[in-house]
Enzyme design. Structure first.
Site, PDB file in Angstrom:
ATOM      1  N   ASP A 164     -93.768  85.296  13.010  1.00 19.61           N
ATOM      2  CA  ASP A 164     -95.067  85.730  12.493  1.00 19.61           C
ATOM      3  C   ASP A 164     -95.035  85.847  10.973  1.00 19.61           C
ATOM      4  O   ASP A 164     -95.993  85.496  10.293  1.00 19.61           O
ATOM      5  CB  ASP A 164     -95.493  87.064  13.110  1.00 19.61           C
ATOM      6  CG  ASP A 164     -96.773  87.547  12.460  1.00 19.61           C
ATOM      7  OD1 ASP A 164     -97.789  86.839  12.604  1.00 19.61           O
ATOM      8  OD2 ASP A 164     -96.760  88.572  11.760  1.00 19.61           O
ATOM      9  N   SER A 186    -100.673  87.533  16.076  1.00 18.41           N
ATOM     10  CA  SER A 186     -99.873  88.054  14.962  1.00 18.41           C
ATOM     11  C   SER A 186     -99.704  89.568  15.096  1.00 18.41           C
ATOM     12  O   SER A 186     -98.590  90.099  15.032  1.00 18.41           O
ATOM     13  CB  SER A 186    -100.580  87.685  13.648  1.00 18.41           C
ATOM     14  OG  SER A 186    -100.072  88.408  12.577  1.00 18.41           O
TER      15      SER A 186
END
Ligand code: URA
Length: 431
Positions: A164, A186
């Site tokens: 991420d 995310s």
């Protein structure tokens, strides 16, 4: 190493509007983390996802692949753990009173937070205005503090969802941040990797938030909750107003001072109301739904927990907070009703005054920020102070005033249907 897919085929599939298979998703995230899928290929895939979207199953799998790119934090705590995440707002200091409050009510709150970028502040930047307080803790220290005190707010470790971190930096420079499946995966990859037993999301709605309308925010909230459900994490979301700053303080030390007021049984009504609403949801998820956080907050017990939490990380909770070298007062331009105090404008002003950073390596000023002295809907007289601009660099004031242009409106009379919300919590999304 044998690679079972070619990145161009995965990009082409999404470009043409097809669903990605679980195997393709697992591979592409892993291969990107290993550097086998290049930045330009991932940029193309992120844009294809931005334009074509991903369904619930794809988004949940994408999240899982990002979690598996790193380590999950193993929390060995005797009480139930529950976490909160806010999608980011102006004056959003809620974590500060919330974590010690929920801990005082019997749950354990591991809050791994970030620094601010852009017009919304970062929780770590705020706490670092407390003399001596440090954000960096080892996994062992996090577990010990959670067991002893029940609340820890600290920096996320580098091992949590590293895919991420890489992908977010890429999205930032390829105009692919504003995609619901990418935002949701995310956020949830980091939160699920953190290992708490329940999660409450504060999805902000309005000019100061990612999502400007309630309908858009509902879609994001539902996507977040669905990912939690798919991964076996009990998750709820509140949709809360971010059209005007939360509370009166926007910045770093000013927000800490306001959070301390709340913990001492005082503080602005909207901050108290949101803290209690989120605490109730968290306690329900932690199996302590019978505990009413209201009297606990009013009793000052949560303030005691705050002091222990700050001291455990080297901070002095009684030390005076940094004060600005310069204060500029913005006055009401005329008499009437304050109809607009725009969250985004105030957030940008605080940022220009030095409370936020442009690049992630920039320092922030602890004492910089804005104090809002009136709320939308209030009657104000011409010349009455509306805002205090705090900074150590007075040269920054003209830029802050420029971004406030159009963000403050005073009208002769209150409009028939007020544009300001009557309550901070607008809706709830549960799985
Ligand atoms: N916050 C995150 O962690 N990720 C996003 O994509 C947006 C906000």
């Amino acid at each position: 190493m044998y690679e079972p897919f070619a990145a161009v085929d995965v990009i082409r599939a999404k470009r043409d509007g097809r669903n990605l298979t679980p195997e393709q998703i697992d591979w592409v995230i892993d291969a990107y983390t290993r550097g086998v899928v290049s930045e330009e290929q991932m940029a193309a895939l992120a844009m294809a996802v931005y334009l074509r979207g991903m369904d619930t199953a794809e988004t949940a799998r994408w999240t899982g692949a990002m979690i598996d790119s790193g380590e999950r934090l193993a929390l060995h705590v005797s009480r139930p753990t529950v976490d909160k995440h806010s999608t980011g707002g102006v004056g959003d200091k809620i974590t500060l009173p919330l974590a010690p409050l929920v801990a005082t009510c019997g749950a354990a709150v591991p809050q791994l937070s970030g620094r601010g970028l852009g017009h919304t502040g970062g929780t770590l930047d705020k706490l670092e205005s407390i003399p001596g307080w440090r954000a960096q803790l080892s996994a062992h220290a996090i577990g010990k503090q959670l067991e002893d005190i029940g609340a820890v707010v600290c920096a996320a470790t580098d091992t949590l969802a590293p895919a991420d971190r890489k992908l977010y930096a890429l999205r930032d420079v390829t105009a692919t941040v504003e995609s619901v499946p990418l935002i949701a995966s995310s956020i949830m990859s980091k939160k699920i990797a953190e290992g708490a037993g329940g999660l409450v999301l504060d999805v902000k709605v309005g000019s100061g938030a990612f999502m400007a309308s309630l309908d858009e925010a509902r879609v994001l909230a539902k996507t977040l909750v669905d990912i939690g459900t798919a991964h076996g994490l009990p998750t709820r979301a509140l949709l809360t107003d971010m059209s005007t700053p939360l509370g009166a303080a926007v910045g770093n030390a000013v927000e800490v001072a306001e959070a301390v007021d709340v913990l001492r049984g005082d503080g602005p009504d909207d901050v108290v109301a949101l803290t209690l609403a989120l605490a109730r949801e968290m306690l329900a998820l932690a199996g302590h739904g019978d505990v009413d956080p209201g009297p606990v907050l009013a009793s000052g017990e949560a303030y005691e927990t705050w002091c222990r939490m700050i001291s455990a990380q080297g901070g002095d909770p009684e030390a005076p907070l940094p004060q600005p070298e310069h204060v500029h007062v913005v006055e009401a331009p005329e008499s009437g009703v304050l109809t607009t105090l725009d969250a985004r404008a105030v957030g940008l002003a605080a940022w220009r005054l030095g409370a936020g950073r442009v690049r992630k390596e920039d320092p922030v000023q602890a004492a910089a920020g804005v104090r809002c002295l009136a709320k939308p809907g209030e009657r104000v007289e011409a010349g009455r102070p509306l805002l205090e601009l705090h900074t150590d660099t007075p040269d920054a004031v003209p830029a802050a005033l420029a971004v406030l242009e159009g963000g403050i409106e005073v009208s002769d009379a209150a409009p028939e249907s007020p544009p300001w919300p009557s309550t901070t919590v607008l809706d709830t999304v549960r799985s």
